[in-house]
Design a protein around this motif. Structure first.
Motif, PDB file in Angstrom:
ATOM      1  N   ALA A  45       0.822  -1.209   0.000  1.00  0.00           N
ATOM      2  CA  ALA A  45       0.000   0.000   0.000  1.00  0.00           C
ATOM      3  C   ALA A  45       0.856   1.259   0.000  1.00  0.00           C
ATOM      4  CB  ALA A  45      -0.925   0.001   1.209  1.00  0.00           C
ATOM      5  N   LEU A  46       2.005   1.204   0.678  1.00  0.00           N
ATOM      6  CA  LEU A  46       2.875   2.376   0.796  1.00  0.00           C
ATOM      7  C   LEU A  46       3.968   2.408  -0.271  1.00  0.00           C
ATOM      8  CD1 LEU A  46       3.289   2.397   4.689  1.00  0.00           C
ATOM      9  CD2 LEU A  46       1.770   3.843   3.326  1.00  0.00           C
ATOM     10  N   GLY A  47       4.099   1.334  -1.039  1.00  0.00           N
ATOM     11  CA  GLY A  47       5.117   1.289  -2.079  1.00  0.00           C
ATOM     12  C   GLY A  47       6.530   1.172  -1.554  1.00  0.00           C
ATOM     13  N   VAL A  48       6.718   0.448  -0.438  1.00  0.00           N
ATOM     14  CA  VAL A  48       8.046   0.284   0.150  1.00  0.00           C
ATOM     15  C   VAL A  48       8.347  -1.206   0.301  1.00  0.00           C
ATOM     16  CG1 VAL A  48       7.878   2.465   1.392  1.00  0.00           C
ATOM     17  CG2 VAL A  48       7.150   0.359   2.519  1.00  0.00           C
ATOM     18  N   THR A  49       9.574  -1.497   0.699  1.00  0.00           N
ATOM     19  CA  THR A  49       9.991  -2.862   0.996  1.00  0.00           C
ATOM     20  C   THR A  49      10.288  -2.974   2.485  1.00  0.00           C
ATOM     21  OG1 THR A  49      10.921  -3.277  -1.196  1.00  0.00           O
ATOM     22  CG2 THR A  49      11.749  -4.628   0.598  1.00  0.00           C
ATOM     23  N   LEU A  50       9.664  -3.933   3.140  1.00  0.00           N
ATOM     24  CA  LEU A  50       9.878  -4.177   4.566  1.00  0.00           C
ATOM     25  C   LEU A  50      10.603  -5.494   4.755  1.00  0.00           C
ATOM     26  CD1 LEU A  50       6.380  -3.071   5.942  1.00  0.00           C
ATOM     27  CD2 LEU A  50       8.475  -1.703   5.753  1.00  0.00           C
ATOM     28  N   GLY A  51      11.089  -5.718   5.974  1.00  0.00           N
ATOM     29  CA  GLY A  51      11.847  -6.931   6.258  1.00  0.00           C
ATOM     30  C   GLY A  51      13.339  -6.673   6.189  1.00  0.00           C
ATOM     31  N   GLY A  52      14.115  -7.672   6.615  1.00  0.00           N
ATOM     32  CA  GLY A  52      15.570  -7.527   6.643  1.00  0.00           C
ATOM     33  C   GLY A  52      16.131  -8.022   7.956  1.00  0.00           C
ATOM     34  N   ARG A  56      20.135 -11.032  19.928  1.00  0.00           N
ATOM     35  CA  ARG A  56      19.828 -12.115  18.980  1.00  0.00           C
ATOM     36  C   ARG A  56      19.492 -11.512  17.623  1.00  0.00           C
ATOM     37  NH1 ARG A  56      15.439 -13.294  20.740  1.00  0.00           N
ATOM     38  NH2 ARG A  56      13.982 -13.020  19.015  1.00  0.00           N
ATOM     39  N   THR A  57      20.179 -11.937  16.583  1.00  0.00           N
ATOM     40  CA  THR A  57      19.986 -11.382  15.243  1.00  0.00           C
ATOM     41  C   THR A  57      19.089 -12.300  14.422  1.00  0.00           C
ATOM     42  OG1 THR A  57      22.165 -10.334  15.298  1.00  0.00           O
ATOM     43  CG2 THR A  57      21.142 -10.619  13.139  1.00  0.00           C
ATOM     44  N   GLU A  58      18.099 -11.692  13.761  1.00  0.00           N
ATOM     45  CA  GLU A  58      17.199 -12.433  12.880  1.00  0.00           C
ATOM     46  C   GLU A  58      17.268 -11.840  11.479  1.00  0.00           C
ATOM     47  OE1 GLU A  58      13.206 -12.739  14.240  1.00  0.00           O
ATOM     48  OE2 GLU A  58      13.744 -13.572  16.206  1.00  0.00           O
ATOM     49  N   HIS A  59      17.403 -12.707  10.490  1.00  0.00           N
ATOM     50  CA  HIS A  59      17.412 -12.288   9.100  1.00  0.00           C
ATOM     51  C   HIS A  59      16.073 -12.691   8.484  1.00  0.00           C
ATOM     52  CE1 HIS A  59      21.714 -11.400   9.367  1.00  0.00           C
ATOM     53  NE2 HIS A  59      21.834 -12.552  10.016  1.00  0.00           N
ATOM     54  N   ARG A  60      15.235 -11.691   8.219  1.00  0.00           N
ATOM     55  CA  ARG A  60      13.886 -11.961   7.739  1.00  0.00           C
ATOM     56  C   ARG A  60      13.771 -11.668   6.243  1.00  0.00           C
ATOM     57  NH1 ARG A  60      10.066  -9.521  12.638  1.00  0.00           N
ATOM     58  NH2 ARG A  60      10.753 -11.025  14.220  1.00  0.00           N
ATOM     59  N   PRO A  61      12.952 -12.443   5.528  1.00  0.00           N
ATOM     60  CA  PRO A  61      12.758 -12.173   4.098  1.00  0.00           C
ATOM     61  C   PRO A  61      12.147 -10.795   3.888  1.00  0.00           C
ATOM     62  CG  PRO A  61      11.885 -14.332   4.709  1.00  0.00           C
ATOM     63  CD  PRO A  61      12.201 -13.613   5.985  1.00  0.00           C
ATOM     64  N   THR A  62      12.445 -10.204   2.750  1.00  0.00           N
ATOM     65  CA  THR A  62      11.872  -8.905   2.432  1.00  0.00           C
ATOM     66  C   THR A  62      10.477  -9.071   1.839  1.00  0.00           C
ATOM     67  OG1 THR A  62      12.940  -8.924   0.272  1.00  0.00           O
ATOM     68  CG2 THR A  62      14.107  -7.828   2.073  1.00  0.00           C
ATOM     69  N   MET A  63       9.660  -8.047   2.025  1.00  0.00           N
ATOM     70  CA  MET A  63       8.290  -8.022   1.500  1.00  0.00           C
ATOM     71  C   MET A  63       8.070  -6.704   0.792  1.00  0.00           C
ATOM     72  SD  MET A  63       6.269  -9.624   4.797  1.00  0.00           S
ATOM     73  CE  MET A  63       7.225  -8.611   5.927  1.00  0.00           C
ATOM     74  N   GLY A  64       7.605  -6.779  -0.439  1.00  0.00           N
ATOM     75  CA  GLY A  64       7.355  -5.575  -1.215  1.00  0.00           C
ATOM     76  C   GLY A  64       8.336  -5.425  -2.355  1.00  0.00           C
ATOM     77  N   ASP A  65       8.037  -4.524  -3.262  1.00  0.00           N
ATOM     78  CA  ASP A  65       8.859  -4.306  -4.447  1.00  0.00           C
ATOM     79  C   ASP A  65       9.347  -2.869  -4.560  1.00  0.00           C
ATOM     80  OD1 ASP A  65       8.356  -6.996  -5.418  1.00  0.00           O
ATOM     81  OD2 ASP A  65       6.338  -6.301  -5.916  1.00  0.00           O
ATOM     82  N   GLY A  66       9.126  -2.064  -3.524  1.00  0.00           N
ATOM     83  CA  GLY A  66       9.482  -0.654  -3.608  1.00  0.00           C
ATOM     84  C   GLY A  66      10.817  -0.353  -2.956  1.00  0.00           C
ATOM     85  N   ARG A  67      11.033   0.926  -2.714  1.00  0.00           N
ATOM     86  CA  ARG A  67      12.259   1.395  -2.072  1.00  0.00           C
ATOM     87  C   ARG A  67      12.223   1.107  -0.572  1.00  0.00           C
ATOM     88  NH1 ARG A  67      10.063   5.516   0.504  1.00  0.00           N
ATOM     89  NH2 ARG A  67       8.278   6.576  -0.460  1.00  0.00           N
ATOM     90  N   ALA A  68      13.330   1.371   0.089  1.00  0.00           N
ATOM     91  CA  ALA A  68      13.377   1.243   1.542  1.00  0.00           C
ATOM     92  C   ALA A  68      12.555   2.362   2.174  1.00  0.00           C
ATOM     93  CB  ALA A  68      14.820   1.316   2.028  1.00  0.00           C
ATOM     94  N   PRO A  69      11.920   2.103   3.330  1.00  0.00           N
ATOM     95  CA  PRO A  69      11.133   3.156   3.983  1.00  0.00           C
ATOM     96  C   PRO A  69      11.997   4.358   4.352  1.00  0.00           C
ATOM     97  CG  PRO A  69      10.661   1.007   4.931  1.00  0.00           C
ATOM     98  CD  PRO A  69      11.849   0.826   4.057  1.00  0.00           C
TER      99      PRO A  69
END
Length: 323
Positions: A247-254, A261-274
């Motif tokens: 909806a916002l045209g951004v990519t979330l996740g990372g 504790r470090t977590e590497h999460r898949p990205t969601m979206g096809d836009g730029r970084a927030p």
């Protein structure tokens, strides 16, 4: 009037949250949290059965209080109790305000203030986060908490009344307290985490669909929801975050850090970084989703409920027949 008590109570509770938000002291959820922590000291053991017992007692107590309140037959009293319970479990106004505080701090280039404020939204370690990561963390937290703090309690309030409202908030609070992965709660917190997944399964998907309906880019929200909604480690958070990302045209996740504790999460979206400017857009979307969810909950609660026992009104006596 009896059949309108639940609907009117939810509407009034939403209005109370909009006006008063969460109290700074003596919040009912905080009181529940302290009681749950005290019980944990007595029941804790590094085993799943101990955690199951803890969750059963805490959630059972909250649901029991709700069932007692639901048995009140006077419609005005029932409406007031439903309104109080709805206000107590909602967090939408505070959530939007916290997002606005984060936006203001970053717009002022005050990264330290934003780092201090982030724990009000999520459990992510803010110490090493810079402006882009703080913006992403805020948008992701707004997306997920729109479901947890608004849509889910309203959903369960419409479905199950006061017991649903109180039981859901108890479940969600326990998940925040002991449902995370750590050496202490890996087994003891298992029941809280799994029950929270179940309680949020439908509401999270409702949140995603409402976001598609009211978001600034409906086609983008729907496309990303379909493509990436299942990619999040949580079975529910991805539904909300992916819809917001589209909806916002951004990519979330990372990459996220939680207490070392470090977590590497898949990205969601096809836009730029927030970016910082996206935070206020996310706040507006949170408010739009919350308003829509409230309206739907009020409408869903507008249906006849079976009476239990005699009506609250005194029975009419038949006039004596003339002799």
């Amino acid at each position: 009037m009896h059949i309108w008590s639940r609907s009117a109570g939810i509407a009034l509770g939403v209005a109370l949250d909009a006006v008063f938000a969460d109290p700074r002291r003596g919040h009912p959820v905080a009181l529940f949290g302290r009681a749950a922590a005290a019980l944990e000291k007595r029941l804790y053991g590094d085993a799943r059965p101990n955690g199951v017992a803890h969750v059963a007692l805490c959630v059972g107590a909250a649901a029991g209080v709700g069932m007692l309140a639901e048995r009140v037959r006077h419609p005005l009293a029932r409406t007031a109790l439903t309104a109080a319970a709805t206000w107590a479990v909602l967090g939408g106004t505070t959530l939007a305000r916290e997002g606005a505080h984060m936006a203001g701090a970053l717009e002022d280039k005050d990264v330290e203030r934003a780092r201090r404020r982030l724990p009000h939204l999520c459990g992510r370690d803010p110490s090493g986060l810079e402006e882009p990561e703080l913006a992403r963390a805020t948008v992701e937290s707004l997306a997920e908490n729109t479901s947890d703090a608004v849509v889910a309690p309203l959903f369960w309030g419409a479905v199950a009344g006061i017991p649903g409202l109180l039981a859901y908030r108890a479940i969600n609070t326990l998940d925040a307290m002991i449902g995370h992965r750590s050496p202490r709660y890996e087994r003891f917190g298992w029941a809280a985490a799994r029950l929270d997944d179940v309680a949020n399964y439908v509401p999270a998907r409702v949140t995603g669909l409402i976001t598609v309906a009211v978001g600034p880019d409906r086609a983008g929200a729907l496309a990303v929801l379909k493509k990436d909604g299942h990619r999040h480690p949580s079975p529910n958070a991805g539904q909300c975050e992916s819809a917001f990302a589209g909806a916002l045209g951004v990519t979330l996740g990372g990459t996220n850090v939680y207490g070392g504790r470090t977590e590497h999460r898949p990205t969601m979206g096809d836009g730029r970084a927030p970016e910082v400017g996206d935070i206020r857009r996310a706040v507006r979307l949170t408010r739009a989703v919350s308003f829509t969810a409230a309206a739907l909950a009020v409408l869903a609660a507008m249906r006849p409920w079976p009476r239990r026992g005699p009506s609250w009104r005194p029975a009419r006596t038949r006039p004596a027949r003339p002799a």
